[in-house]
Each structure stands twice: as C-alpha cells, then as structure tokens.
Design a protein around this motif. Structure first.
Motif, PDB file in Angstrom:
ATOM      1  N   LYS A  63       0.831  -1.194   0.000  1.00 50.80           N
ATOM      2  CA  LYS A  63       0.000   0.000   0.000  1.00 50.80           C
ATOM      3  C   LYS A  63       0.874   1.256   0.000  1.00 50.80           C
ATOM      4  O   LYS A  63       1.945   1.272   0.616  1.00 50.80           O
TER       5      LYS A  63
ATOM      6  N   GLU B 250      -7.612  -9.744   5.857  1.00 51.61           N
ATOM      7  CA  GLU B 250      -7.333 -10.703   4.788  1.00 51.61           C
ATOM      8  C   GLU B 250      -8.314 -11.860   4.811  1.00 51.61           C
ATOM      9  O   GLU B 250      -8.601 -12.465   3.785  1.00 51.61           O
TER      10      GLU B 250
ATOM     11  N   TRP C 116      -9.220  -0.665   5.044  1.00 56.91           N
ATOM     12  CA  TRP C 116      -8.502  -1.904   4.718  1.00 56.91           C
ATOM     13  C   TRP C 116      -9.181  -3.068   5.427  1.00 56.91           C
ATOM     14  O   TRP C 116      -9.166  -3.164   6.641  1.00 56.91           O
ATOM     15  N   GLU C 117      -9.798  -3.941   4.634  1.00 56.15           N
ATOM     16  CA  GLU C 117     -10.449  -5.109   5.221  1.00 56.15           C
ATOM     17  C   GLU C 117      -9.411  -6.146   5.625  1.00 56.15           C
ATOM     18  O   GLU C 117      -8.306  -6.199   5.074  1.00 56.15           O
TER      19      GLU C 117
ATOM     20  N   HIS D 262     -19.422  -4.009   7.770  1.00 62.19           N
ATOM     21  CA  HIS D 262     -18.463  -4.877   7.087  1.00 62.19           C
ATOM     22  C   HIS D 262     -18.828  -6.355   7.206  1.00 62.19           C
ATOM     23  O   HIS D 262     -18.517  -7.154   6.315  1.00 62.19           O
TER      24      HIS D 262
ATOM     25  N   GLY E 152     -11.102 -11.116   2.486  1.00 61.25           N
ATOM     26  CA  GLY E 152     -10.744 -10.709   1.130  1.00 61.25           C
ATOM     27  C   GLY E 152      -9.620  -9.713   1.049  1.00 61.25           C
ATOM     28  O   GLY E 152      -8.927  -9.608   0.042  1.00 61.25           O
ATOM     29  N   GLY E 153      -9.435  -8.907   2.091  1.00 58.14           N
ATOM     30  CA  GLY E 153      -8.324  -7.972   2.127  1.00 58.14           C
ATOM     31  C   GLY E 153      -8.451  -6.782   1.201  1.00 58.14           C
ATOM     32  O   GLY E 153      -7.451  -6.111   0.899  1.00 58.14           O
ATOM     33  N   SER E 154      -9.665  -6.459   0.716  1.00 59.22           N
ATOM     34  CA  SER E 154      -9.818  -5.314  -0.190  1.00 59.22           C
ATOM     35  C   SER E 154      -9.559  -4.014   0.556  1.00 59.22           C
ATOM     36  O   SER E 154      -9.672  -3.942   1.774  1.00 59.22           O
ATOM     37  N   SER E 155      -9.200  -2.983  -0.188  1.00 59.59           N
ATOM     38  CA  SER E 155      -8.900  -1.690   0.421  1.00 59.59           C
ATOM     39  C   SER E 155      -9.336  -0.571  -0.511  1.00 59.59           C
ATOM     40  O   SER E 155      -9.533  -0.773  -1.712  1.00 59.59           O
ATOM     41  N   GLU E 156      -9.484   0.627   0.086  1.00 58.12           N
ATOM     42  CA  GLU E 156      -9.854   1.802  -0.709  1.00 58.12           C
ATOM     43  C   GLU E 156      -9.250   3.040  -0.069  1.00 58.12           C
ATOM     44  O   GLU E 156      -9.272   3.187   1.158  1.00 58.12           O
TER      45      GLU E 156
END
Length: 614
Positions: A299, A312, A309-310, A344, A315-319
């Motif tokens: 990142k 892992e 940040w989700e 979430h 899924g570990g997706s982030s924005e």
C-alpha cells in the motif's frame, strides 16, 4: 377445495447476519470460569433492563461485580415465550453458556415516538450470544440474524448490542481479538507498531477492518518583513520637495515557504474510534510511518489520505480516500467510513468457532443425552443377559442345594459367629490404633515442647540482670515483666537465688501455667510436664486480701489504665512460691491480664512481707 375458502400464500424469507463479533476475554488475571460468570451476569443484567418490570423472577441474578459469590449451580437453562422468545442453554460443566432472543422488529425505540424508526412488517430479529471456554480461554461470540420478507428492499441496520461496551469496559473482563478492543485511536509511530498492524490485518482469526488515517502536510508563508533586515529595506520615507519623487518598484507579493510540516488531520478521531468499538479499528499513522508503509505492505498513501482496509480473512480489499478540504466534507467522510465499518460483517460468513450457540449447544445436549441413553440401554442389556444366565444356572442347582440346606444353615451360623468375632477384633484393633495415635500425638506434642524448652534453656542468660531481656525475647505475648520487677533482678540480693530456678519458674508461668489458665490444660498434665521438664512441681496460690491491704506499697503495681487513660494501681493477687530456706527460697508475685491473656509479673525473686492473723 370449496369455492368459499381462500388460502394464504406462504412468503419466502431472506435470512442474513448483520452484527458479528468473535473475541476472547482480555483480562489475564481473571480465570475463564470466573470470566464466564462475569459475562453471563452482564448479559442477564442487560436483559433485565430490556424487559423492565416484566422481567420474570427466573432471571434474577446478582450484579457482575458480585461474580465471586455466584454459584455455578445458578447457571440454568431457561425458555421463555411471551411474544418474544428467550432461549438459554447453560452447560457450566462443559464451560459453555449461550442465549438466543427472537423478537419482531418494533423499530429503533418503541418508547420514544419522536426518535422511533419505522418497523419493517414481517422482520424478525434474532440475537445470539455465546460464551465458551476452550483451550484455556473464554471465547465470546455475538451474532445478530435478520429474517426479512423476500420483497424487503433495504437491509436491516447494523446495531451493536449495548453489552458489548459493558464487557469491553469491564477491567475484569475486556475483549480481545488478536489485540485488545479499545475505544481509542492507536497512534502508529514506530516500524514495530506498523509490523504489528499488518500482522493483525493478515491474521486469519481477525475479521475487523482497519481504518488508517495519516497526517497532513502544511506550510507557512513568509513575507519580506519576516526575512529582511531593517537596513536592507528600501527607504520609503517621503520628504518635502518641489520635484516629484519616484518610489522604487516593489513586487506586489513576496513569499517564501518553509518545509511542509506534518500535523494531525482535522478529524474528530476520538469520537470516531469510540463509536467504532467492536466494529472496526482506528489508527493514525505519523508521516514518517506513512512514507515507510510500502516497505512492509503493498500500500502507498499520500499525506492526509485515509485507507479503509479489510482483514485478509474477508478478502483484504482496500480503498483510499483523499483528505477532504472542508469541515463538512470531512464530517461526511467520517460518517461514510463509520457506516462502512459497521456494515463490514453484514451478510458475510464470519468464523465464530469454537463458540457454541443455542443450536450447537442443544445438539451437544442431545448428543450427550443420547450417548447416556445408549450407555444405559447397553448396561441394561448386559444386566438382563447376565440375569438370564444366572437364573438358568440357579435353576439347575436347586435340586442339589435342597439336600445341603441343613449343612449350609450350620455353615451360615458359623460364618455369623466368625463375622461377629472379626468385628469385635476389628473394634479392638481400631481402639488400639486410636490409643496409639493419641499416644503418638501426645508424645509428639511433648517432644515439641521439650525441644522448645531445651532451646529456651540454651538461650538462658548468664546473669540475673539479663533475665528480663530473656523473658521479653522468649515469652512475648504470654509474660510481661513490669519495669519494677525487671529492676529487682538487677539488685545484689537477687543474685543469692538460683538463676536456673528463676528461669524455670518463669518458663513454667509462660507455658504450662499459662496453658492451664487460658487454654484449660488439665492440672494433672501441668504436674506431669513440670516433673519432666523441671524435675519438681511449682506451687501457685492466691494472696490474701489482708496482706495486700496492709502492705499496698509492695503488693500493688501500676499496669492497667482507667477510663481517663491513666495507669491505676493493681493488686498482685497471685504468687509462685518455692521453698522456705534462703538457698531455695523463690517468690514471684503476679496478676493476670485476662483480656490480653498475659501473666504480668510485678515482683521477684524475694519474699515480700506478709500479714498473718493470730
């Protein structure tokens, strides 16, 4: 079907989870068993507040802080159906307790019409709570399930039950999911903290999202007046002259910039983190750590950016979100992040194992009951089969046993007599054992006392003047020598009396006589001990009132205090006497302090004057 009948179509429902949390008790000094009681009492207290005056007596329990006096036997299973359904399964012997509440949606606050959210018709809310002891830890599972009619457009809002904060704030409980759940911002200032943060995000047991805020960079404008010395500025003074004066040309604006300095973003992160307890984790990265973020993760963040940040495991997706320029936009971003963090887990599969919820707990109960039933049936079958075999064997022997009836009767009589004799012998043996044990105990006490006596003898002083120190050292709490008596031992006349005899007499008063007066030691035991330790008896008797009355200066001491706190005179009404000849003559005059269980010696070792009536 008759034409006048109409059927009601069954509606399909959509079942999905909203709030979900798996944590363990964080308090290290609380045992899992005590933690289970604290958690259960917290839930029951919360439930009683929810039910209000309608709370049934079966839910009566002490407050969580009174967990130490709460018995495991009170953690019982319970089922209540009164428009709402409360189902409690308690398995304390297995370290498990779980509760399920099923209720219709009545809106956000049925008791407050002004703030009430409209209820969704047909919506059913199912709240699940589980405490399970596993591998030396107390696991806590919380899950809210929503059942909506199929045509319901909006998902149910995610609500965190109030008891979550109660458990997290309780210092004897606390909540931990890999790391403790706290209502505060974690400031990341070191690489070790950054590595811990990334490890938390990658941990398979972690399911809470991380929200990372960063510092912004600001700069300050510097005008020429800030940097130029006074003599370097152009002379702007205007003189009086008949000729026009032309001023030097100046730039409209001269600015220089200092290096940009990192400052904390203008967010209300304290309130944001507090609201996000048990929803998400809030971090603030210093600018130095932000720039080093790519060295441990994939990142990158610009100054002031925020990263959602989700974990892992989900899924570990982030924005990334840029830093909003205005207060309103910043508040809007915080609200959006908070809403996203709260939602979430909605509709997602969160692992809450090893927590046992009501369905699993009842399944375990049924399995245990079925297993017990199988074992009982197997034991019954074995017993029945054995009984049939024995019956067949006994039946074949009945005819033969009839002829031996008389012989067996006689043999039975002999056996009874033999048993009676054995019982008598056993009773006699037990009596001897008890006697031997009592003798051994008595001998042990005597040996212990003798060893203590010998140690006191070894510590005896070599001079009469040191006897008082020896008494204070050896018989504290039993014998007190008042200063007047201690001074008598330093007189020359005291040295005429045998020092060992004085020590033996004081030892007797502090041990056997003291035990006789304050612990009811029989006098015959006192005499036996005297004979064994000192080789002689000691005579103790009262002093007549006439003697005390006519010789008060000798027979009275100041020891006890009156109501005003001053010392008052007390008569020495007891004395120990040995012999009448000068060499063996010994007198110790004392009084008993019954309240403090003390022998108070007021005069020794010489004989005081006595009054005799003729």
């Amino acid at each position: 079907m008759p034409a006048d009948y109409r059927t009601v179509r069954l509606m399909k429902n959509r079942l999905y989870p909203t709030y979900q949390l798996h944590a363990v008790m964080a308090a290290r000094k609380t045992t899992p068993e005590d933690g289970l009681k604290i958690g259960v009492l917290t839930i029951l207290d919360w439930l009683r507040h929810r039910l209000g005056p309608d709370a049934p007596e079966t839910l009566t329990a002490p407050q969580p802080e009174q967990y130490a006096d709460f018995s495991w036997e009170n953690l019982r299973s319970l089922y209540i159906n009164q428009g709402y359904v409360i189902d409690i399964v308690s398995l304390p012997e297995q370290g498990a307790w779980t509760m399920q509440i099923v209720e219709p949606d009545l809106g956000s606050d049925p008791g407050n019409p002004e703030q009430r959210r409209q209820a969704v018709p047909g919506r059913v809310i199912e709240s699940n709570i589980a405490f399970t002891v596993s591998n030396g830890e107390l696991h806590c599972g919380f899950r809210t399930m929503i059942s909506d009619p199929e045509d319901t457009e909006e998902l149910c809002e995610v609500y965190r039950p109030a008891f979550i904060r109660l458990l997290a704030d309780n210092p004897r409980f606390g909540l931990r999911q890999i790391a403790p759940l706290t209502p505060s911002v974690t400031r990341v200032e070191t690489m070790e903290q950054l590595r811990q943060l990334t490890s938390l995000q990658k941990n398979p047991a972690s399911h809470m999202p991380l929200i990372l805020f960063t510092q912004t960079l600001e700069e300050r404008e510097i005008t020429p007046l800030d940097i130029a010395p006074r003599d370097a500025l152009p002379d702007l003074r205007i003189g009086i002259s008949p000729f026009p004066v032309k001023l030097p040309d100046l730039p409209k604006r001269m600015t220089l910039s200092e290096p940009k300095q990192p400052v904390d973003p203008a967010f209300d992160l304290a309130s944001f983190a507090k609201s996000g307890l048990a929803y998400y984790r809030t971090f603030l990265l210093t600018d130095e750590i932000r720039r080093r973020l790519p060295s441990v993760t994939d990142k990158t963040l610009e100054a002031g950016e925020t990263l959602y940040w989700e974990s892992e495991s989900l899924g570990g997706s982030s924005e990334r979100f840029p830093y909003p320029p205005s207060t309103a936009s910043r508040e809007k971003l915080l609200a959006a992040l908070m809403e996203r963090g709260k939602n979430h887990a909605c509709g997602r599969d969160i692992a809450l194992s090893p927590c046992l919820f009501v369905v699993q707990a009842k399944a375990r109960e049924r399995a245990a009951a079925q297993n017990a039933l199988r074992l009982s049936e197997a034991a019954e079958e074995r017993f029945r089969h054995r009984l049939e075999q024995d019956a067949a064997a006994y039946k074949s022997r009945i005819s033969a046993l009839e002829d031996e009836k008389i012989r067996l009767t006689e043999q039975l009589d002999r056996a009874k007599q033999y048993r009676l004799r054995l019982e008598n012998e056993k009773d006699e043996l037990m009596r001897r054992v008890v006697e031997a044990d009592e003798k051994l105990r008595h001998k042990t006490i005597q040996d212990r006392e003798e060893v203590a006596y010998l140690r006191r003898c070894m510590d005896r002083p070599s001079e009469h003047a040191k006897i008082a120190d020896w008494v204070q050292r050896q018989f504290v709490g039993r014998v007190v020598l008042v200063p007047k008596a201690a001074a008598m031992l330093e007189e020359k006349s005291a040295r005429e009396i045998s020092l060992p005899l004085i020590c033996d007499a004081l030892d007797f008063l502090a041990t056997d006589y003291w035990s006789s007066r304050f612990e009811r030691l029989p006098w015959n035991a006192v005499l036996d001990n005297c004979s064994r330790k000192y080789g002689r008896p000691f005579e103790v008797s009262s002093i007549g009132d006439m003697t005390i009355q006519f010789t008060p200066a000798q027979y009275k001491i100041k020891y006890f205090t009156n109501a005003q706190g001053k010392k008052r005179e007390t008569a020495l009404d007891q004395h120990l006497k040995v012999g009448n000849d000068p060499e063996n003559l010994l007198r110790i005059y004392f009084v008993l302090d019954e309240e403090n269980r003390l022998v108070v010696v007021g005069s020794l070792p010489r004989h005081l004057k006595a009054v005799s009536i003729r």
